[in-house]
Design an enzyme around this catalytic site. Structure first.
Site, PDB file in Angstrom:
ATOM      1  N   HIS A 129     -10.482  -3.764  -3.701  1.00 11.80           N
ATOM      2  CA  HIS A 129      -9.541  -4.070  -4.790  1.00 11.80           C
ATOM      3  C   HIS A 129      -9.961  -5.185  -5.744  1.00 11.80           C
ATOM      4  O   HIS A 129      -9.110  -5.767  -6.420  1.00 11.80           O
ATOM      5  CB  HIS A 129      -8.163  -4.431  -4.207  1.00 11.80           C
ATOM      6  CG  HIS A 129      -7.439  -3.281  -3.579  1.00 11.80           C
ATOM      7  ND1 HIS A 129      -7.876  -2.647  -2.448  1.00 11.80           N
ATOM      8  CD2 HIS A 129      -6.290  -2.652  -3.935  1.00 11.80           C
ATOM      9  CE1 HIS A 129      -7.036  -1.690  -2.121  1.00 11.80           C
ATOM     10  NE2 HIS A 129      -6.079  -1.654  -3.002  1.00 11.80           N
ATOM     11  N   GLU A 309       0.243   7.336   1.111  1.00 15.97           N
ATOM     12  CA  GLU A 309       1.225   7.043   0.053  1.00 15.97           C
ATOM     13  C   GLU A 309       1.057   8.032  -1.097  1.00 15.97           C
ATOM     14  O   GLU A 309       0.988   7.644  -2.267  1.00 15.97           O
ATOM     15  CB  GLU A 309       1.055   5.602  -0.431  1.00 15.97           C
ATOM     16  CG  GLU A 309       1.146   4.584   0.699  1.00 15.97           C
ATOM     17  CD  GLU A 309       0.899   3.152   0.262  1.00 15.97           C
ATOM     18  OE1 GLU A 309       0.179   2.953  -0.739  1.00 15.97           O
ATOM     19  OE2 GLU A 309       1.420   2.234   0.902  1.00 15.97           O
ATOM     20  N   GLU A 325       7.184   5.373  -3.457  1.00 20.83           N
ATOM     21  CA  GLU A 325       6.974   3.934  -3.630  1.00 20.83           C
ATOM     22  C   GLU A 325       7.515   3.460  -4.976  1.00 20.83           C
ATOM     23  O   GLU A 325       7.360   4.129  -5.994  1.00 20.83           O
ATOM     24  CB  GLU A 325       5.479   3.628  -3.521  1.00 20.83           C
ATOM     25  CG  GLU A 325       5.154   2.150  -3.586  1.00 20.83           C
ATOM     26  CD  GLU A 325       3.666   1.878  -3.496  1.00 20.83           C
ATOM     27  OE1 GLU A 325       3.249   0.760  -3.885  1.00 20.83           O
ATOM     28  OE2 GLU A 325       2.924   2.767  -3.048  1.00 20.83           O
ATOM     29  N   CYS A 327       6.385   1.173  -6.847  1.00 17.65           N
ATOM     30  CA  CYS A 327       5.266   1.047  -7.790  1.00 17.65           C
ATOM     31  C   CYS A 327       4.899   2.387  -8.418  1.00 17.65           C
ATOM     32  O   CYS A 327       4.429   2.435  -9.558  1.00 17.65           O
ATOM     33  CB  CYS A 327       4.041   0.471  -7.092  1.00 17.65           C
ATOM     34  SG  CYS A 327       4.105  -1.309  -6.813  1.00 17.65           S
ATOM     35  N   CYS A 405       3.177  -5.528  -3.371  1.00 13.13           N
ATOM     36  CA  CYS A 405       2.908  -5.087  -4.740  1.00 13.13           C
ATOM     37  C   CYS A 405       4.182  -4.746  -5.507  1.00 13.13           C
ATOM     38  O   CYS A 405       4.247  -4.937  -6.728  1.00 13.13           O
ATOM     39  CB  CYS A 405       1.967  -3.882  -4.726  1.00 13.13           C
ATOM     40  SG  CYS A 405       2.507  -2.529  -3.668  1.00 13.13           S
TER      41      CYS A 405
END
Length: 642
Positions: A129, A309, A325, A327, A405
């Site tokens: 990341h 996810e 999610e 996000c 997040c």
């Protein structure tokens, strides 16, 4: 594109604006500094102090912990746009100074690798990341510069972007790779737009163009580092997980990790608009259609399973084991907004609205201090506790997360909501969202003010007032929502013939506008029973209740336990009433339903030649976004119809 600065003054959204400003931003600052009792530790600020050599210690948290600080700074920037706060700005400046002190001489900036060994940087793009964190820091820097005019963080990220440009690319000696988690691509386009430095746009395009090429870059990278994984089992997910299975222009289905997907699609639209790449934009249209018509929940949520996810396959939309999610819904808003910028069509704004009012704000409690990572459409708290297939689903919102997040992502989106209300294309101003607000823009040297007044989403009456110093010929596009079949629009009291002026779902009113002209919209709202495509196995024979843009649900606190035993007769009327005293003020829907008489069944688990008896019950539906803000309990969106 004309620059719009929008101030929100709205009965519904102003509460969220104030909540983010007065509660969420200070709360998240305290979390990032580990000052909230009983919340999951963050250590995100401490990591920067260690990286800057100002404290001794070990790195703590997820490998992408830096991104939480970046998203917090971005939320602060958007809040400062309309709500100057010298104390908050001073706090942000101090954190920016700290970030600057942690930055390496060559521009590199990532606390995990600064603390744990710079020799490992850029060796595991698949899992670690670095580019994702860089993208969020760039987004924060652009927002902070545009809000305050201060360049320090912008200069920091430009130095970092210059470093990345020296590391990645097709040239000899550079890494020919791309991020495992997309984000840097859209951020670099933002940096290009604010600086004019085309190298940043070219690098964003390079990362997109390189993805999906064979041989698979992450296999090469894995071999080079001795076949070691940062996350055990990560490689088993395959290249679809991070959308690297095909070149981006050849992709036709939304696959893999839902957040990564929509972040990438957003960047694809950005690059297509900046470069005129019609092939890339056509790929975005295909991917959009696959999501919206086959892989999206009625709440605007995306991502059907906890494994990865991720998206699964067409029409696979389970309600209880869903991932959805927060996000991912936010990322869908980003994607929709960019498609609107490319081609103003109401279908994009309809989805943006659906996600905002349902899939996004459901991710935060009404007091701004608790959050959902997963947003289910059906919840049984006992199942969440005892069924391992549902352990990712929480029946109540959490104070914070080890992987945090979502909370700062909600904050930055809500703080920037004014950026999503209007759009400009050629000589037309588009109203995408109906939110009480005011804005000014310059079109061809003429100052134009727009004021919007409404009680949306509880009422479909909207008044838009145009303010001008001198008359101006231009178009005003007002969206006709997909949920409304009986819309009426008038200008200064004279009704507009919508059949003659509606293009792609917008009523385009072209005229010589005068100061004080008023456009009135009447968008009648009435509760309707929504049905899913019969191929959605989870929802066949069921209905979901929607009123205007709001999706509704049943909660145990209003309707008792065993919500799955409730049926809604086809002839039952749906009655709407406003409850000022409930959940911050909401429209409640009541209906006469039926509930199975469990006591009549006895102790038998199964019976032959028998039927279930039902008793009448008055049902209460509340907005889905507001569930579990009272007592914990069961929740249900899709109800059986009888």
């Amino acid at each position: 594109m004309a620059k719009l600065k929008v101030k929100i003054n709205d009965p519904f959204w102003s509460k969220y604006d104030a909540l983010v400003r007065d509660v969420v931003i200070p709360y998240q600052r305290d979390v990032l500094n580990d000052n909230v009792a009983d919340a999951e530790p963050s250590s995100a600020i401490r990591n920067f102090r260690i990286a800057a050599g100002e404290e001794v210690g070990e790195y703590y948290g997820m490998v992408f912990q830096d991104s939480d600080v970046a998203k917090w700074l971005e939320a602060v920037a958007y809040s400062l746009e309309n709500h100057p706060n010298p104390e908050l700005e001073k706090e942000a400046d101090e954190i920016i100074d700290l970030i600057g002190r942690a930055q390496q001489p060559d521009g590199y900036l990532n606390t995990y690798f600064i603390i744990n060994g710079l020799d490992k940087r850029w060796t595991n793009l698949h899992e670690c990341h670095e580019l994702y964190c860089a993208g969020h820091m760039i987004e924060a820097a652009v927002a902070y510069y545009e809000a305050t005019g201060k360049r320090k963080l912008l200069d920091i990220v430009c130095k970092f972007a210059d470093h990345m440009d020296s590391v990645f690319g097709p040239e000899e000696g550079k890494i020919k790779g791309y991020p495992g988690h997309q984000e840097i691509e859209l951020a670099l386009v933002k940096l290009y737009r604010v600086t004019g430095n085309k190298r940043y746009l070219n690098l964003a395009k390079y990362f997109l163009d390189e993805r999906g090429k064979k041989p698979y870059f992450f296999d090469i990278e894995w071999e080079k580092r001795g076949k070691k994984e940062f996350w055990p089992g990560h490689r088993s997910r395959g290249p679809e997980y991070e959308q690297s299975h095909l070149p981006v222009r050849e992709q036709t289905e939304a696959v893999g990790h839902a957040v990564r997907a929509v972040y990438m699609y957003s960047a694809m639209v950005d690059v297509a608009m900046e470069t005129g790449d019609e092939e890339l934009l056509q790929a975005c249209r295909r991917l959009w259609n696959n999501i919206v018509y086959k892989r999206m929940y009625i709440t605007g949520a995306i991502g059907s399973q906890v494994h990865g996810e991720s998206f699964t396959f067409d029409y696979d939309l389970p309600n209880d084991t869903v991932y959805a999610e927060t996000c991912a819904a936010i990322g869908l808003v980003f994607f929709a907004n960019r498609m609107l910028q490319a081609e103003p069509k109401s279908q994009y704004a309809d989805v943006m609205e659906r996600a905002l009012y349902n899939g996004v704000i459901s991710g935060m409690s009404l007091d701004g201090k608790r959050f959902f990572y997963v947003n289910p459409l059906e919840v049984d708290p006992e199942a969440c506790e005892k069924n391992g297939n549902m352990e990712h689903v929480k029946p109540v919102r959490q104070k914070w997360f080890a992987c945090a997040c979502c909370p700062p992502n909600v904050a930055r989106l809500l703080a920037s909501l004014g950026h999503y209300i209007y759009g400009v294309k050629d000589d037309t101003i588009y109203t995408h969202l109906y939110i009480g607000s005011s804005t000014e823009l310059d079109m061809g040297g003429t100052r134009i003010g727009i004021t919007q007044n409404t009680n949306y989403p509880w009422d479909g009456k909207v008044v838009i007032t145009i303010n001008l110093d001198v008359s101006k010929e231009l178009g005003l596009g007002v969206r006709i929502p997909g949920w409304c079949n009986e819309a009426k629009v008038s200008v200064n009291g004279e009704q507009v013939d919508l059949a003659k002026v509606t293009v792609d779902g917008y009523a385009i009113i072209k005229r010589n506008w005068q100061d004080g002209d008023k456009v009135e919209l009447d968008l009648p709202m009435k509760p309707v029973r929504m049905r899913a495509n019969p191929l959605v196995k989870a929802d066949i024979g069921k209905v979901a209740i929607q009123n205007g843009p709001i999706v509704y649900c049943l909660e145990e606190v209003d309707n008792g336990p065993n919500l799955h035993t409730i049926v809604l007769p086809k002839e039952a009327e749906l009655e709407v009433s406003y409850r000022k005293d409930l959940l911050g003020g909401v429209n409640v829907i009541r209906a006469q339903g039926e509930k199975a008489m469990i006591g009549e069944w006895g102790s038998a688990l199964y019976k032959a030649n028998t039927s279930i008896e039902y008793q009448s019950i008055k049902l209460t539906f509340i907005p889905y976004y507001a569930w579990v803000n009272r007592e914990p309990g069961e929740m249900l969106v899709w109800i059986r119809e009888k």
